[in-house]
Design a protein around this motif. Structure first.
Motif, PDB file in Angstrom:
ATOM      1  N   LEU A   1      30.025  49.186 -56.137  1.00 14.99           N
ATOM      2  CA  LEU A   1      31.158  49.081 -55.316  1.00 14.99           C
ATOM      3  C   LEU A   1      31.418  50.284 -54.385  1.00 14.99           C
ATOM      4  O   LEU A   1      31.878  50.257 -53.188  1.00 14.99           O
ATOM      5  N   SER A   2      31.316  51.276 -54.763  1.00 14.39           N
ATOM      6  CA  SER A   2      31.741  52.700 -53.940  1.00 14.39           C
ATOM      7  C   SER A   2      30.720  52.814 -52.828  1.00 14.39           C
ATOM      8  O   SER A   2      31.336  53.101 -51.849  1.00 14.39           O
ATOM      9  N   LEU A   3      29.633  52.519 -53.241  1.00  9.27           N
ATOM     10  CA  LEU A   3      28.476  52.728 -52.088  1.00  9.27           C
ATOM     11  C   LEU A   3      28.546  51.655 -51.119  1.00  9.27           C
ATOM     12  O   LEU A   3      28.405  51.753 -50.011  1.00  9.27           O
ATOM     13  N   CYS A   4      29.012  50.442 -51.518  1.00  4.56           N
ATOM     14  CA  CYS A   4      29.124  49.302 -50.622  1.00  4.56           C
ATOM     15  C   CYS A   4      30.288  49.593 -49.726  1.00  4.56           C
ATOM     16  O   CYS A   4      30.291  49.227 -48.707  1.00  4.56           O
ATOM     17  N   SER A   5      31.319  50.173 -50.311  1.00  4.94           N
ATOM     18  CA  SER A   5      32.504  50.490 -49.394  1.00  4.94           C
ATOM     19  C   SER A   5      32.138  51.412 -48.435  1.00  4.94           C
ATOM     20  O   SER A   5      32.380  51.293 -47.395  1.00  4.94           O
ATOM     21  N   LYS A   6      31.370  52.757 -48.786  1.00  6.17           N
ATOM     22  CA  LYS A   6      30.813  53.613 -47.911  1.00  6.17           C
ATOM     23  C   LYS A   6      30.139  52.824 -46.695  1.00  6.17           C
ATOM     24  O   LYS A   6      30.176  53.116 -45.589  1.00  6.17           O
ATOM     25  N   LEU A   7      29.188  52.014 -47.110  1.00  7.08           N
ATOM     26  CA  LEU A   7      28.402  51.457 -46.132  1.00  7.08           C
ATOM     27  C   LEU A   7      29.209  50.297 -45.327  1.00  7.08           C
ATOM     28  O   LEU A   7      28.991  50.536 -44.004  1.00  7.08           O
ATOM     29  N   LEU A   8      30.308  49.550 -45.748  1.00  6.67           N
ATOM     30  CA  LEU A   8      30.993  48.747 -45.130  1.00  6.67           C
ATOM     31  C   LEU A   8      31.957  49.560 -44.102  1.00  6.67           C
ATOM     32  O   LEU A   8      32.001  48.932 -43.058  1.00  6.67           O
ATOM     33  N   SER A   9      32.395  50.468 -44.569  1.00  6.61           N
ATOM     34  CA  SER A   9      33.354  51.166 -43.779  1.00  6.61           C
ATOM     35  C   SER A   9      32.785  51.830 -42.659  1.00  6.61           C
ATOM     36  O   SER A   9      33.370  51.947 -41.543  1.00  6.61           O
ATOM     37  N   GLU A  10      31.530  51.894 -42.331  1.00  3.83           N
ATOM     38  CA  GLU A  10      30.679  52.683 -41.173  1.00  3.83           C
ATOM     39  C   GLU A  10      30.493  51.188 -40.059  1.00  3.83           C
ATOM     40  O   GLU A  10      30.443  51.552 -38.989  1.00  3.83           O
ATOM     41  N   VAL A  11      30.625  50.032 -40.567  1.00  7.45           N
ATOM     42  CA  VAL A  11      30.423  49.095 -39.629  1.00  7.45           C
ATOM     43  C   VAL A  11      31.432  47.941 -39.674  1.00  7.45           C
ATOM     44  O   VAL A  11      31.146  46.867 -38.934  1.00  7.45           O
ATOM     45  N   VAL A  12      32.630  48.219 -40.386  1.00  3.03           N
ATOM     46  CA  VAL A  12      33.432  47.189 -40.423  1.00  3.03           C
ATOM     47  C   VAL A  12      34.149  46.701 -39.219  1.00  3.03           C
ATOM     48  O   VAL A  12      34.629  45.377 -38.739  1.00  3.03           O
ATOM     49  N   SER A  13      34.389  47.624 -38.119  1.00  4.37           N
ATOM     50  CA  SER A  13      34.819  47.132 -36.976  1.00  4.37           C
ATOM     51  C   SER A  13      33.837  46.660 -35.786  1.00  4.37           C
ATOM     52  O   SER A  13      34.279  46.225 -34.733  1.00  4.37           O
ATOM     53  N   GLN A  14      32.719  46.761 -36.145  1.00  2.00           N
ATOM     54  CA  GLN A  14      31.598  46.252 -35.156  1.00  2.00           C
ATOM     55  C   GLN A  14      31.704  44.902 -35.127  1.00  2.00           C
ATOM     56  O   GLN A  14      31.854  44.135 -35.783  1.00  2.00           O
ATOM     57  N   PRO A  15      31.138  44.380 -33.704  1.00  5.93           N
ATOM     58  CA  PRO A  15      31.249  42.999 -33.533  1.00  5.93           C
ATOM     59  C   PRO A  15      29.901  42.495 -34.352  1.00  5.93           C
ATOM     60  O   PRO A  15      28.940  43.109 -34.539  1.00  5.93           O
ATOM     61  N   PRO A  16      30.191  41.341 -34.799  1.00  8.39           N
ATOM     62  CA  PRO A  16      28.930  40.642 -35.642  1.00  8.39           C
ATOM     63  C   PRO A  16      27.689  40.386 -34.490  1.00  8.39           C
ATOM     64  O   PRO A  16      28.058  39.902 -33.649  1.00  8.39           O
ATOM     65  N   ALA A  17      26.500  40.600 -35.237  1.00  9.04           N
ATOM     66  CA  ALA A  17      25.351  40.267 -34.486  1.00  9.04           C
ATOM     67  C   ALA A  17      24.238  40.035 -35.493  1.00  9.04           C
ATOM     68  O   ALA A  17      24.073  40.650 -36.545  1.00  9.04           O
ATOM     69  N   PRO A  18      23.363  39.087 -35.192  1.00 10.11           N
ATOM     70  CA  PRO A  18      22.297  38.554 -36.147  1.00 10.11           C
ATOM     71  C   PRO A  18      21.240  39.771 -36.526  1.00 10.11           C
ATOM     72  O   PRO A  18      21.025  40.649 -35.719  1.00 10.11           O
ATOM     73  N   GLN A  19      20.891  40.142 -37.447  1.00  4.15           N
ATOM     74  CA  GLN A  19      20.002  40.965 -37.920  1.00  4.15           C
ATOM     75  C   GLN A  19      20.509  42.452 -37.656  1.00  4.15           C
ATOM     76  O   GLN A  19      19.516  43.308 -37.645  1.00  4.15           O
TER      77      GLN A  19
ATOM     78  N   THR B   1      39.480  48.789 -53.030  1.00  5.74           N
ATOM     79  CA  THR B   1      38.879  49.328 -51.626  1.00  5.74           C
ATOM     80  C   THR B   1      37.857  48.549 -51.204  1.00  5.74           C
ATOM     81  O   THR B   1      37.695  47.988 -50.067  1.00  5.74           O
ATOM     82  N   PHE B   2      36.769  47.899 -52.289  1.00  7.37           N
ATOM     83  CA  PHE B   2      35.877  47.215 -51.774  1.00  7.37           C
ATOM     84  C   PHE B   2      36.117  45.627 -51.191  1.00  7.37           C
ATOM     85  O   PHE B   2      35.772  45.413 -50.039  1.00  7.37           O
TER      86      PHE B   2
ATOM     87  N   SER C   1      41.802  54.918 -49.885  1.00  4.32           N
ATOM     88  CA  SER C   1      40.757  55.584 -49.724  1.00  4.32           C
ATOM     89  C   SER C   1      40.453  56.088 -48.615  1.00  4.32           C
ATOM     90  O   SER C   1      40.693  55.550 -47.498  1.00  4.32           O
ATOM     91  N   HIS C   2      39.200  57.062 -48.333  1.00  2.00           N
ATOM     92  CA  HIS C   2      38.821  57.429 -47.248  1.00  2.00           C
ATOM     93  C   HIS C   2      38.398  56.531 -46.263  1.00  2.00           C
ATOM     94  O   HIS C   2      38.430  56.435 -45.191  1.00  2.00           O
ATOM     95  N   GLU C   3      37.371  55.483 -46.942  1.00  2.00           N
ATOM     96  CA  GLU C   3      37.097  54.457 -46.141  1.00  2.00           C
ATOM     97  C   GLU C   3      37.951  53.369 -45.505  1.00  2.00           C
ATOM     98  O   GLU C   3      37.745  53.039 -44.568  1.00  2.00           O
ATOM     99  N   ILE C   4      39.088  53.351 -46.102  1.00  2.00           N
ATOM    100  CA  ILE C   4      40.168  52.597 -45.455  1.00  2.00           C
ATOM    101  C   ILE C   4      41.005  53.392 -44.372  1.00  2.00           C
ATOM    102  O   ILE C   4      41.100  53.003 -43.050  1.00  2.00           O
TER     103      ILE C   4
ATOM    104  N   LEU D   1      52.469  58.483 -39.697  1.00  2.00           N
ATOM    105  CA  LEU D   1      51.307  58.556 -40.681  1.00  2.00           C
ATOM    106  C   LEU D   1      50.878  60.155 -40.698  1.00  2.00           C
ATOM    107  O   LEU D   1      50.785  60.902 -39.787  1.00  2.00           O
ATOM    108  N   PRO D   2      50.752  60.531 -41.820  1.00  2.00           N
ATOM    109  CA  PRO D   2      50.075  62.022 -42.280  1.00  2.00           C
ATOM    110  C   PRO D   2      48.567  62.112 -41.941  1.00  2.00           C
ATOM    111  O   PRO D   2      47.676  62.521 -42.802  1.00  2.00           O
ATOM    112  N   PHE D   3      48.149  61.567 -41.031  1.00  2.00           N
ATOM    113  CA  PHE D   3      46.784  61.297 -40.454  1.00  2.00           C
ATOM    114  C   PHE D   3      46.805  61.334 -38.840  1.00  2.00           C
ATOM    115  O   PHE D   3      47.457  60.890 -38.251  1.00  2.00           O
ATOM    116  N   ARG D   4      45.649  62.282 -38.577  1.00  2.00           N
ATOM    117  CA  ARG D   4      45.650  62.478 -37.069  1.00  2.00           C
ATOM    118  C   ARG D   4      44.573  61.068 -36.660  1.00  2.00           C
ATOM    119  O   ARG D   4      43.599  61.262 -36.973  1.00  2.00           O
TER     120      ARG D   4
END
Length: 816
Positions: free
Chosen positions: A634-652, A683-684, A733-736, A796-799
């Motif tokens: 679940l931790s690695l899946c969260s890391k993978l999803l966090s990199e693409v979560v906001s991207q528009p969907p596209a096949p393949q 988080t996941f 978490s950092h991913e969120i 937010l305490p976040f830049r």
């Protein structure tokens, strides 16, 4: 040719044609004018410089006179006038200077430290990468200090990542037959039964082949390994012990005697008419018949010892001993007793001893007799026999008797002594013989590459197993035989190995005894080098060979078998076949690795760790899932999803592939009830919901996306909720957190889109139907939400990225 009068006439004609006023001067006048001009010419070096400058700059349009005047008017007094120093009473100026100097010093020191740290990290990274690449190259190539690398033969292995070899095996028929025997042996070991003889299993591979040299090689290996196995103590001490060395010498001489008997038979049967074999069996009659052929055209003058059926007595005795039949030799001695002096007594004692040694007194007498008279006799067979039973004069090559390398080797082995010779040149130890053959004579003397089997035999029969195997492994067509000889020796605990798997293929470490010339063979490197050829196309077979490395450690202390399996899995990507696969109910179906009955779970975890360290997170997710490490999955899946979560969907796309992986894991974990850390699981699932949110937004379904983000309760939509959401932000978490700017901006875009739609529409939207007060009330409601998001972003305490803040403010302004 023109004379002076012609020149005068031509000059006068030239003057007349050019219409130049005539000037008449005699020679005296011309001389005076020349002197006046010479007096006015500049003579100083500065003037010469000025003239040269005028010539150089004048051609480019510069007036050197004016330039010189301007330069003279310039004054450097003001330019270089020193500044007024700070007075001692100027405290503010002093403190200002000190502050500036301190800041400059700190900046310079920080810059210096930064560059040094960057340089250090750069070289550390380069060294680490080079170490990894070096190991791959050394495992892929045959490392030899005696010949250059041949990249043409190994380029396919080195570039295996770019050349797909799937679908066809790179093993030839002999290599495949060897691998089957390895599988049979490993299966017996795993089952816990009696281990079969690897030497016999491998001998069966070549038993039906036409290669007599390879068949003879395995017969020799079988003979040399038929010795008392070393105990669990130091193998070096065991190999250098007199008992084991005597066993090696005895087996080597026995083997040489057997092949010599076969040679005699072939010679006799090829010349039956000359041999006159007769019908009497036995070695004595065979030797007599052989001498009928061999010594028929040889001058036997000077040979002593009487005659036995017309043949020199010493020759018959020698050949009977060369065949290993001491009874036949004793029969020959008894036939010519009157011609042998005291020799029969010594020979009888030699035949009666178990180790083929005379007692100390008799050996001393034989040596003394040899030095006094035998050494200078004219019978080479007599000298050879005395040297063997008395083990004397090891420097004599006996070239008149030893007509082949095998004969020479047999005589030398017969002269080996096993007690401490204290450096005496009159005795020959096995270590000295090994050094003589390997270092002093070497490959060039024996034409090793033209006769590889002969050189291998020389080294192997003298107990130099490691050097013999390493030499044969350098020849590509014979490498598979060398590897399997090494495996057989390794399983019999007869193979010397270095203390680290990082050592060269053949090395010589510090001796554990005073008389140690043995090399060490890096068995692990040899196996990895051999399997590099077929690991991609035949991973199951490679796994069988790696099983021999299960008790070895890497330089980092890891299990070498596990490390090889990890590299094999990553190289072939045969996860399911090698490690097993998950069934629908969450159970793991066994793979090829399970047949070895090892800690499969631990090995899979190690492979997963290695995969994660290489940045292959998607593969690591599958491996951790296979090992039932739910938190890591679940931790690695969260890391993978966090990199693409906001991207528009596209096949393949990456997002589509990672989303499907995460959804399948979430569905299966829900069905089987997999337990994981609540924070990691939260988080996941939140990232999965955010993926749905962004997909709806990019798909134009703003109203549905708006409902999703409200249900997630992630952002404040009321001013009174801002403080609570800011506090809740600390638990994300950092991913969120790294996706929060996109979540804020997308939500603000949805609110603004609703604002514009509501503002410009005459009818109520589906959202305003649920709001009291109608259109204007809903517009005010949206403005409050926008103001809440702006306030939340500011607290937010976040830049947040600068463009995110600017865009949020811009949208909020447009709504007011």
């Amino acid at each position: 040719m023109s004379d002076f009068s012609d020149l005068v006439q031509m000059s006068q004609q030239l003057i007349a044609d050019t219409d130049v006023p005539r000037m008449k001067r005699n020679l005296q006048q011309i001389n005076d004018s020349t002197l006046r001009l010479a007096a006015r010419a500049p003579t100083g070096s500065q003037d010469n410089v000025d003239v040269k400058a005028a010539i150089l700059l004048g051609s480019r349009g510069f007036d050197t006179g004016k330039v010189s005047q301007k330069l003279e008017t310039l004054s450097s007094a003001k330019t270089f006038e020193p500044l007024e120093p700070v007075r001692d009473t100027d405290i503010q100026g002093f403190l200002r200077n000190e502050r500036e100097n301190a800041l400059l010093a700190v900046i310079e020191q920080a810059r210096k430290n930064t560059f040094e740290e960057s340089e250090r990290r750069h070289w550390d990274t380069m060294e680490s990468e080079w170490e990894r690449e070096k190991q791959k190259i050394l495992n892929a190539l045959v490392v030899s200090g005696q010949e250059p690398f041949d990249f043409s033969q190994e380029s396919e292995s080195v570039l295996g990542n770019s050349i797909s070899m799937q679908g066809r095996s790179t093993l030839d028929s002999v290599e495949m037959a060897y691998s089957r025997q390895v599988y049979v042996y490993n299966d017996k070991v795993v089952q816990g039964g009696i281990k079969p003889s690897l030497v016999k299993l491998f001998s069966e591979v070549v038993a039906k082949s036409d290669d007599q040299n390879v068949q003879e090689l395995w017969r020799m290996v079988e003979a040399m390994t038929d010795v008392p196995l070393s105990p669990s103590g130091s193998l070096v001490k065991a190999r250098n012990s007199p008992n084991m060395q005597a066993s090696f010498v005895q087996q080597a001489m026995k083997y040489l005697q057997q092949i010599y008997v076969q040679y005699l038979r072939n010679t006799v049967y090829s010349h039956l008419q000359q041999a006159q074999l007769g019908g009497i069996p036995g070695t004595f009659n065979l030797v007599r018949s052989f001498l009928n052929v061999h010594l028929q055209n040889v001058v036997i003058a000077g040979l002593e010892g009487g005659r036995i059926d017309g043949h020199p007595g010493w020759a018959v005795i020698y050949y009977c001993m060369r065949c290993g039949d001491l009874e036949a030799a004793q029969q020959a001695v008894n036939s010519v007793l009157q011609h042998l002096g005291d020799f029969p007594r010594y020979f009888l004692e030699y035949c009666s001893s178990e180790d083929g040694r005379l007692n100390t007194q008799s050996e001393r007498e034989v040596r003394l007799l040899y030095r006094r008279s035998i050494r200078n006799c004219t019978d080479p067979f007599k000298k050879a026999v005395y040297c063997i039973i008395g083990k004397c004069d090891p420097r004599d090559d006996h070239s008149e008797v030893a007509s082949s390398t095998e004969d020479y080797l047999w005589i030398k082995l017969g002269q080996v002594t096993f007690e401490d010779n204290d450096g005496s040149s009159d005795k020959l130890s096995l270590s000295q013989l090994q050094t003589l053959l390997l270092e002093e004579f070497g490959e060039a003397h024996f034409s090793a590459y033209q006769q590889p089997f002969l050189y291998f035999r020389i080294l192997f029969l003298t107990g130099q197993f490691e050097a013999a195997v390493e030499f044969l492994s350098r020849i590509e067509r014979l490498r598979c035989h060398a590897v399997h000889v090494a495996i057989a020796l390794y399983e019999l605990n007869l193979l010397l190995q270095p203390y680290t798997v990082q050592a060269q293929l053949l090395s010589k470490e510090s001796a554990e005894s005073k008389d140690d010339s043995l090399r060490r063979l890096n068995f692990a490197r040899l196996i990895m080098m051999y399997t590099r050829k077929f690991s991609v196309t035949d991973p199951r077979e490679a796994l069988q060979y790696f099983y021999f490395l299960r008790e070895k450690k890497t330089s980092q202390g890891d299990n070498l078998f596990t490390s090889c399996v990890s590299e094999l899995v990553l190289e072939t990507r045969e996860f399911d076949m090698l490690l097993g696969q998950l069934a629908k109910d969450g159970s793991r179906r066994p793979g090829a690795l399970d047949k070895f009955k090892l800690d499969t779970q631990g090995i899979i975890e190690t492979v997963a760790n290695d995969t994660e360290s290489k940045g292959l997170y998607e593969d690591a997710v599958r491996l951790y899932d296979l090992a039932k490490k739910y938190d890591k999955v679940l931790s690695l899946c969260s890391k993978l999803l966090s990199e693409v979560v906001s991207q528009p969907p596209a096949p393949q796309s990456n997002k589509d592939r990672r989303k499907q992986l995460a959804l399948s894991i979430a569905q299966r974990y829900k069905e089987v009830g997999a337990e994981a850390n609540p924070a990691v699981s939260s988080t996941f699932h939140l990232l999965l919901d955010l993926t749905t949110f962004f997909d709806l937004y990019h798909g134009g379904k703003h109203e549905q996306a708006y409902k999703v983000i409200q249900e997630l309760n992630l952002l404040p939509f009321k001013l009174q909720d801002v403080d609570n959401k800011v506090k809740a932000f600390q638990n994300f978490s950092h991913e969120i957190r790294q996706n929060l700017p996109d979540v804020l901006l997308t939500t603000m875009n949805i609110i603004y889109s609703q604002y514009k739609t509501t503002k410009g529409s005459a009818t109520q939207s589906p959202l305003t139907r649920h709001m009291d007060g109608g259109k204007q009330t809903f517009i005010n409601y949206l403005r409050v939400q926008a103001r809440s998001l702006i306030t939340f972003a500011g607290m937010l305490p976040f830049r947040l990225p600068g463009d995110t803040n600017a865009r949020l403010v811009q949208l909020e302004v447009l709504m007011n």
